[in-house]
Write a protein that holds these residues in place. Structure first.
Motif, PDB file in Angstrom:
ATOM      1  N   ASN A   1      67.205  30.355  68.495  1.00 60.29           N
ATOM      2  CA  ASN A   1      68.861  30.923  67.798  1.00 60.29           C
ATOM      3  C   ASN A   1      67.918  31.273  66.479  1.00 60.29           C
ATOM      4  OD1 ASN A   1      71.077  30.864  69.376  1.00 60.29           O
ATOM      5  ND2 ASN A   1      70.314  28.328  70.194  1.00 60.29           N
ATOM      6  N   GLY A   2      66.695  31.278  66.115  1.00 59.31           N
ATOM      7  CA  GLY A   2      66.412  31.798  64.879  1.00 59.31           C
ATOM      8  C   GLY A   2      66.495  30.917  64.007  1.00 59.31           C
ATOM      9  N   LEU A   3      66.867  29.801  63.509  1.00 62.13           N
ATOM     10  CA  LEU A   3      67.656  28.911  62.929  1.00 62.13           C
ATOM     11  C   LEU A   3      66.618  28.632  61.757  1.00 62.13           C
ATOM     12  CD1 LEU A   3      71.264  28.482  63.642  1.00 62.13           C
ATOM     13  CD2 LEU A   3      70.915  30.339  62.167  1.00 62.13           C
ATOM     14  N   LYS A   4      66.442  28.254  60.987  1.00 59.97           N
ATOM     15  CA  LYS A   4      65.228  26.521  59.841  1.00 59.97           C
ATOM     16  C   LYS A   4      66.787  25.705  59.291  1.00 59.97           C
ATOM     17  CE  LYS A   4      61.724  30.270  58.778  1.00 59.97           C
ATOM     18  NZ  LYS A   4      60.954  31.198  58.259  1.00 59.97           N
ATOM     19  N   VAL A   5      66.278  24.776  60.069  1.00 59.83           N
ATOM     20  CA  VAL A   5      68.013  24.367  59.556  1.00 59.83           C
ATOM     21  C   VAL A   5      66.226  22.708  59.326  1.00 59.83           C
ATOM     22  CG1 VAL A   5      69.618  22.312  60.310  1.00 59.83           C
ATOM     23  CG2 VAL A   5      69.239  25.103  61.133  1.00 59.83           C
ATOM     24  N   GLU A   6      66.740  21.951  57.785  1.00 60.90           N
ATOM     25  CA  GLU A   6      66.360  20.959  58.222  1.00 60.90           C
ATOM     26  C   GLU A   6      66.787  19.854  58.424  1.00 60.90           C
ATOM     27  OE1 GLU A   6      64.208  18.379  54.082  1.00 60.90           O
ATOM     28  OE2 GLU A   6      66.202  19.924  54.202  1.00 60.90           O
ATOM     29  N   ILE A   7      65.456  19.034  59.499  1.00 63.79           N
ATOM     30  CA  ILE A   7      66.195  17.713  60.921  1.00 63.79           C
ATOM     31  C   ILE A   7      66.223  16.826  59.800  1.00 63.79           C
ATOM     32  CG2 ILE A   7      66.752  16.980  62.938  1.00 63.79           C
ATOM     33  CD1 ILE A   7      66.312  19.998  63.280  1.00 63.79           C
ATOM     34  N   PHE A   8      67.294  15.415  59.998  1.00 65.36           N
ATOM     35  CA  PHE A   8      66.920  14.076  58.896  1.00 65.36           C
ATOM     36  C   PHE A   8      67.279  13.192  60.397  1.00 65.36           C
ATOM     37  CE2 PHE A   8      68.334  16.856  55.756  1.00 65.36           C
ATOM     38  CZ  PHE A   8      67.865  16.721  55.024  1.00 65.36           C
ATOM     39  N   LYS A   9      66.491  11.812  60.686  1.00 63.70           N
ATOM     40  CA  LYS A   9      67.243  11.023  61.107  1.00 63.70           C
ATOM     41  C   LYS A   9      68.045  10.430  60.203  1.00 63.70           C
ATOM     42  CE  LYS A   9      65.930   6.834  63.718  1.00 63.70           C
ATOM     43  NZ  LYS A   9      64.841   6.320  64.140  1.00 63.70           N
ATOM     44  N   GLU A  10      69.343   9.451  60.867  1.00 61.38           N
ATOM     45  CA  GLU A  10      69.988   9.484  59.648  1.00 61.38           C
ATOM     46  C   GLU A  10      71.023   8.915  60.978  1.00 61.38           C
ATOM     47  OE1 GLU A  10      71.161   9.708  56.819  1.00 61.38           O
ATOM     48  OE2 GLU A  10      69.807  12.138  56.414  1.00 61.38           O
ATOM     49  N   ASP A  11      71.320   7.764  60.034  1.00 65.26           N
ATOM     50  CA  ASP A  11      72.358   6.704  60.474  1.00 65.26           C
ATOM     51  C   ASP A  11      73.476   6.917  59.199  1.00 65.26           C
ATOM     52  OD1 ASP A  11      74.375   4.161  60.396  1.00 65.26           O
ATOM     53  OD2 ASP A  11      72.180   2.737  60.599  1.00 65.26           O
ATOM     54  N   ILE A  12      74.765   7.085  60.864  1.00 63.43           N
ATOM     55  CA  ILE A  12      75.742   7.681  59.688  1.00 63.43           C
ATOM     56  C   ILE A  12      76.742   6.498  58.755  1.00 63.43           C
ATOM     57  CG2 ILE A  12      77.512   6.780  61.726  1.00 63.43           C
ATOM     58  CD1 ILE A  12      79.178   9.862  60.923  1.00 63.43           C
ATOM     59  N   GLU A  13      75.863   5.061  59.204  1.00 65.14           N
ATOM     60  CA  GLU A  13      76.921   4.224  58.512  1.00 65.14           C
ATOM     61  C   GLU A  13      76.039   3.682  57.466  1.00 65.14           C
ATOM     62  OE1 GLU A  13      78.124  -0.150  60.033  1.00 65.14           O
ATOM     63  OE2 GLU A  13      76.984   0.925  61.556  1.00 65.14           O
TER      64      GLU A  13
END
Length: 213
Positions: free
Chosen positions: A91-103
């Motif tokens: 979709n033409g988006l530059k997004v930083e993506i993290f490994k996250e434990d929501i706790e």
């Protein structure tokens, strides 16, 4: 195995196959839910840095990115993060993506203007986990948190309770708006507005903001 371990089947169940199946479900099912998110975000001014956690396959990340928000995304599942990379890139988006434990989010205090947490909270079976998750969302959000939950005062929730009485094991947990609001109040946030998907479904989306001191 504890109740918390069972709840976090949602944390570990998304293998490559299951993650792809979830992300590739009939797109028509996404339309009402994405409209719900768009309605809620009318209350969150731009420009804003927004964290989508857990991001799943990235559908909310893409929507909000297209609406002009500066998006980042996080998920515990490796396959889900990969799908989000593919979806946002397509979709033409530059997004930083993290490994996250929501706790225990890795982000700094108040490092995002807003956080969206969509279709996750209903996996949490007890108050201890719910309070902990809300605390992390509030810690990282500078101003707003938009979080969905399953409301028990709906026809869909009644159907679930009937199935439970008939011996079926519930994998979702309904929580009232009063309960959800109380968790946020503990961390200095107040309800701005609550949105419901429709008159039948138990999916609601509430927007909270940091209360002035």
């Amino acid at each position: 195995m504890t109740e918390s371990d069972v709840a976090y089947g949602a944390k570990s169940k998304y293998t490559e196959v299951k993650a792809r199946a979830y992300a590739n479900r009939d797109a028509r099912r996404n339309i009402p839910e994405l409209r719900l998110v768009a309605r809620a975000f009318q209350l969150i001014p731009k420009p804003a840095r927004v964290l989508d956690v857990p991001c799943g396959g990235g559908r909310v990340t893409v929507l909000l990115g297209q609406l002009g928000y500066e998006m980042s995304a996080g998920d515990y599942s490796d396959p889900m993060r990969q799908i989000t990379r593919e979806t946002t890139a397509a979709n033409g988006l530059k997004v930083e993506i993290f490994k996250e434990d929501i706790e225990q989010l890795s982000q700094r205090d108040q490092s995002f203007d807003a956080i969206v947490c969509f279709r996750f909270f209903h996996h949490l079976p007890n108050a201890e986990l719910r309070r902990k998750v809300v605390g992390e969302l509030c810690r990282v959000a500078r101003r707003h948190v938009a979080m969905s939950y399953f409301n028990p005062r709906t026809l869909r929730a009644l159907e679930q309770e009937i199935r439970k009485l008939r011996g079926r094991k519930l994998t979702v947990f309904n929580t009232s708006l009063a309960e959800v609001s109380a968790y946020f109040a503990e961390y200095g946030f107040r309800l701005v507005k609550n949105f419901r998907l429709d008159l039948i479904n138990n999916l609601h989306l509430a927007v909270f903001e940091r209360a002035p001191r």
